[in-house]
Design a protein around this motif. Structure first.
Motif, PDB file in Angstrom:
ATOM      1  N   VAL A   1       0.854  -1.185   0.000  1.00 18.16           N
ATOM      2  CA  VAL A   1       0.000   0.000   0.000  1.00 18.16           C
ATOM      3  C   VAL A   1       0.890   1.236   0.000  1.00 18.16           C
ATOM      4  CG1 VAL A   1      -1.685   1.291   1.358  1.00 18.16           C
ATOM      5  CG2 VAL A   1      -1.857  -1.182   1.188  1.00 18.16           C
ATOM      6  N   THR A   2       0.469   2.260  -0.732  1.00 21.72           N
ATOM      7  CA  THR A   2       1.181   3.532  -0.749  1.00 21.72           C
ATOM      8  C   THR A   2       0.162   4.668  -0.814  1.00 21.72           C
ATOM      9  OG1 THR A   2       2.990   4.745  -1.798  1.00 21.72           O
ATOM     10  CG2 THR A   2       1.444   3.623  -3.271  1.00 21.72           C
ATOM     11  N   ILE A   3       0.643   5.897  -0.763  1.00 20.58           N
ATOM     12  CA  ILE A   3      -0.244   7.054  -0.857  1.00 20.58           C
ATOM     13  C   ILE A   3      -0.852   7.086  -2.249  1.00 20.58           C
ATOM     14  CG2 ILE A   3      -0.321   9.576  -0.919  1.00 20.58           C
ATOM     15  CD1 ILE A   3       1.781   9.636   1.213  1.00 20.58           C
ATOM     16  N   GLY A   4      -2.147   7.338  -2.295  1.00 25.33           N
ATOM     17  CA  GLY A   4      -2.850   7.416  -3.567  1.00 25.33           C
ATOM     18  C   GLY A   4      -3.147   8.852  -3.945  1.00 25.33           C
ATOM     19  N   ASP A   5      -3.828   9.017  -5.085  1.00 17.42           N
ATOM     20  CA  ASP A   5      -4.174  10.366  -5.539  1.00 17.42           C
ATOM     21  C   ASP A   5      -5.654  10.490  -5.892  1.00 17.42           C
ATOM     22  OD1 ASP A   5      -4.235   8.858  -7.822  1.00 17.42           O
ATOM     23  OD2 ASP A   5      -2.794  10.064  -8.929  1.00 17.42           O
ATOM     24  N   ASN A   6      -6.450   9.485  -5.563  1.00 15.22           N
ATOM     25  CA  ASN A   6      -7.881   9.525  -5.874  1.00 15.22           C
ATOM     26  C   ASN A   6      -8.627  10.176  -4.712  1.00 15.22           C
ATOM     27  OD1 ASN A   6     -10.556   9.068  -6.438  1.00 15.22           O
ATOM     28  ND2 ASN A   6     -10.219   7.003  -7.200  1.00 15.22           N
ATOM     29  N   PRO A   7      -9.247  11.328  -4.943  1.00 13.61           N
ATOM     30  CA  PRO A   7      -9.902  12.040  -3.839  1.00 13.61           C
ATOM     31  C   PRO A   7     -11.282  11.513  -3.474  1.00 13.61           C
ATOM     32  CG  PRO A   7     -10.155  13.277  -5.847  1.00 13.61           C
ATOM     33  CD  PRO A   7      -9.304  12.072  -6.187  1.00 13.61           C
ATOM     34  N   SER A   8     -11.629  10.304  -3.892  1.00 10.87           N
ATOM     35  CA  SER A   8     -12.981   9.799  -3.633  1.00 10.87           C
ATOM     36  C   SER A   8     -13.216   9.436  -2.175  1.00 10.87           C
ATOM     37  CB  SER A   8     -13.269   8.598  -4.525  1.00 10.87           C
ATOM     38  OG  SER A   8     -12.397   7.540  -4.188  1.00 10.87           O
TER      39      SER A   8
ATOM     40  N   ARG B   1     -11.466  17.508  -3.829  1.00  9.84           N
ATOM     41  CA  ARG B   1     -12.897  17.266  -3.564  1.00  9.84           C
ATOM     42  C   ARG B   1     -13.672  18.582  -3.608  1.00  9.84           C
ATOM     43  NH1 ARG B   1     -10.779  13.548   0.096  1.00  9.84           N
ATOM     44  NH2 ARG B   1     -10.868  15.035   1.812  1.00  9.84           N
ATOM     45  N   GLU B   2     -13.107  19.630  -3.002  1.00  8.13           N
ATOM     46  CA  GLU B   2     -13.758  20.948  -3.007  1.00  8.13           C
ATOM     47  C   GLU B   2     -13.852  21.503  -4.425  1.00  8.13           C
ATOM     48  OE1 GLU B   2     -11.577  23.423  -0.286  1.00  8.13           O
ATOM     49  OE2 GLU B   2     -12.092  22.161   1.437  1.00  8.13           O
ATOM     50  N   ARG B   3     -12.776  21.342  -5.209  1.00  2.65           N
ATOM     51  CA  ARG B   3     -12.777  21.830  -6.589  1.00  2.65           C
ATOM     52  C   ARG B   3     -13.852  21.113  -7.405  1.00  2.65           C
ATOM     53  NH1 ARG B   3     -11.465  20.744 -11.481  1.00  2.65           N
ATOM     54  NH2 ARG B   3     -10.612  18.691 -11.085  1.00  2.65           N
ATOM     55  N   ARG B   4     -13.966  19.815  -7.220  1.00  2.00           N
ATOM     56  CA  ARG B   4     -14.982  19.047  -7.950  1.00  2.00           C
ATOM     57  C   ARG B   4     -16.394  19.436  -7.514  1.00  2.00           C
ATOM     58  NH1 ARG B   4     -12.576  12.895  -8.625  1.00  2.00           N
ATOM     59  NH2 ARG B   4     -10.665  13.520  -9.691  1.00  2.00           N
ATOM     60  N   ALA B   5     -16.558  19.724  -6.237  1.00  2.00           N
ATOM     61  CA  ALA B   5     -17.878  20.140  -5.746  1.00  2.00           C
ATOM     62  C   ALA B   5     -18.261  21.479  -6.366  1.00  2.00           C
ATOM     63  CB  ALA B   5     -17.875  20.235  -4.220  1.00  2.00           C
ATOM     64  N   ARG B   6     -17.319  22.433  -6.411  1.00  2.00           N
ATOM     65  CA  ARG B   6     -17.606  23.732  -7.027  1.00  2.00           C
ATOM     66  C   ARG B   6     -17.921  23.564  -8.505  1.00  2.00           C
ATOM     67  NH1 ARG B   6     -13.049  25.294  -4.085  1.00  2.00           N
ATOM     68  NH2 ARG B   6     -11.812  25.339  -5.990  1.00  2.00           N
ATOM     69  N   SER B   7     -17.170  22.719  -9.177  1.00  3.64           N
ATOM     70  CA  SER B   7     -17.396  22.465 -10.599  1.00  3.64           C
ATOM     71  C   SER B   7     -18.784  21.857 -10.804  1.00  3.64           C
ATOM     72  CB  SER B   7     -16.323  21.522 -11.142  1.00  3.64           C
ATOM     73  OG  SER B   7     -16.582  21.188 -12.476  1.00  3.64           O
ATOM     74  N   GLY B   8     -19.168  20.937  -9.946  1.00  2.00           N
ATOM     75  CA  GLY B   8     -20.489  20.327 -10.030  1.00  2.00           C
ATOM     76  C   GLY B   8     -21.590  21.334  -9.764  1.00  2.00           C
ATOM     77  N   ASP B   9     -21.360  22.233  -8.795  1.00  3.14           N
ATOM     78  CA  ASP B   9     -22.348  23.283  -8.499  1.00  3.14           C
ATOM     79  C   ASP B   9     -22.533  24.193  -9.702  1.00  3.14           C
ATOM     80  OD1 ASP B   9     -22.736  22.315  -5.973  1.00  3.14           O
ATOM     81  OD2 ASP B   9     -21.483  23.825  -4.973  1.00  3.14           O
ATOM     82  N   ARG B  10     -21.416  24.575 -10.336  1.00  2.00           N
ATOM     83  CA  ARG B  10     -21.513  25.436 -11.521  1.00  2.00           C
ATOM     84  C   ARG B  10     -22.275  24.734 -12.634  1.00  2.00           C
ATOM     85  NH1 ARG B  10     -16.071  26.784 -10.362  1.00  2.00           N
ATOM     86  NH2 ARG B  10     -15.360  25.324 -11.937  1.00  2.00           N
TER      87      ARG B  10
END
Length: 158
Positions: A45-52, A121-130
């Motif tokens: 296991v290592t650090i990932g980059d998926n913000p899910s 996650r915040e960037r995706r939420a703002r993009s989804g809101d727009r």
């Protein structure tokens, strides 16, 4: 013309290279597949980059495996663990953190990965809101433009 791949003398050849004087039964391709063995690899296991993940640092598997086991498929099927429920597949933040620290990943990198995931996650939420607001605005415009048409169509002819 169907294109099948045949194995000939340890080389793969296209059916265009095969002698077409064979009968149809000799050239028919079987539609069944069978397997004998299964190879299971264990990855670190290592650090990932998926913000899910909802919070904390995401994890991922490393590029290189640490253990490999080959078993007959029937043995694996007879002894494999039961399928887990979807809710049991989620790894809590504290356990992910523990897994990363056990791999000697520096605390600063874990915190950085957590912050980057949170920002994404915040960037995706703002993009989804727009996107949602834009879609709602388009629906309102269509409704406004269609309104006179509805009035014209609903008048009775005299």
């Amino acid at each position: 013309m169907s294109c099948s791949i045949l194995r000939k003398n340890s080389q793969f050849v296209d059916d265009s290279e095969v002698n077409h004087s064979l009968t149809e039964s000799e050239t028919s391709v079987s539609s069944s597949v069978s397997f004998e063995n299964i190879t299971i690899r264990e990855y670190s296991v290592t650090i990932g980059d998926n913000p899910s993940c909802s919070s904390g640092a995401p994890i991922s598997i490393d590029w290189y495996y640490s253990k490999e086991v080959t078993l007959p498929l029937n043995s694996y099927e007879a002894s494999k663990p039961a399928t887990r429920e979807r809710s049991k597949l989620k790894i809590p933040r504290d356990l992910r953190h523990k897994m990363l620290t056990q791999r000697d990943i520096p605390f600063t990198k874990i915190v950085q990965a957590s912050q980057e995931a949170s920002q994404e996650r915040e960037r995706r939420a703002r993009s989804g809101d727009r996107f949602y607001r834009r879609t709602q605005t388009k629906k309102k415009i269509v409704a406004i433009l269609a309104f006179p048409l509805i009035i014209l169509c609903s008048k009775k002819k005299e």
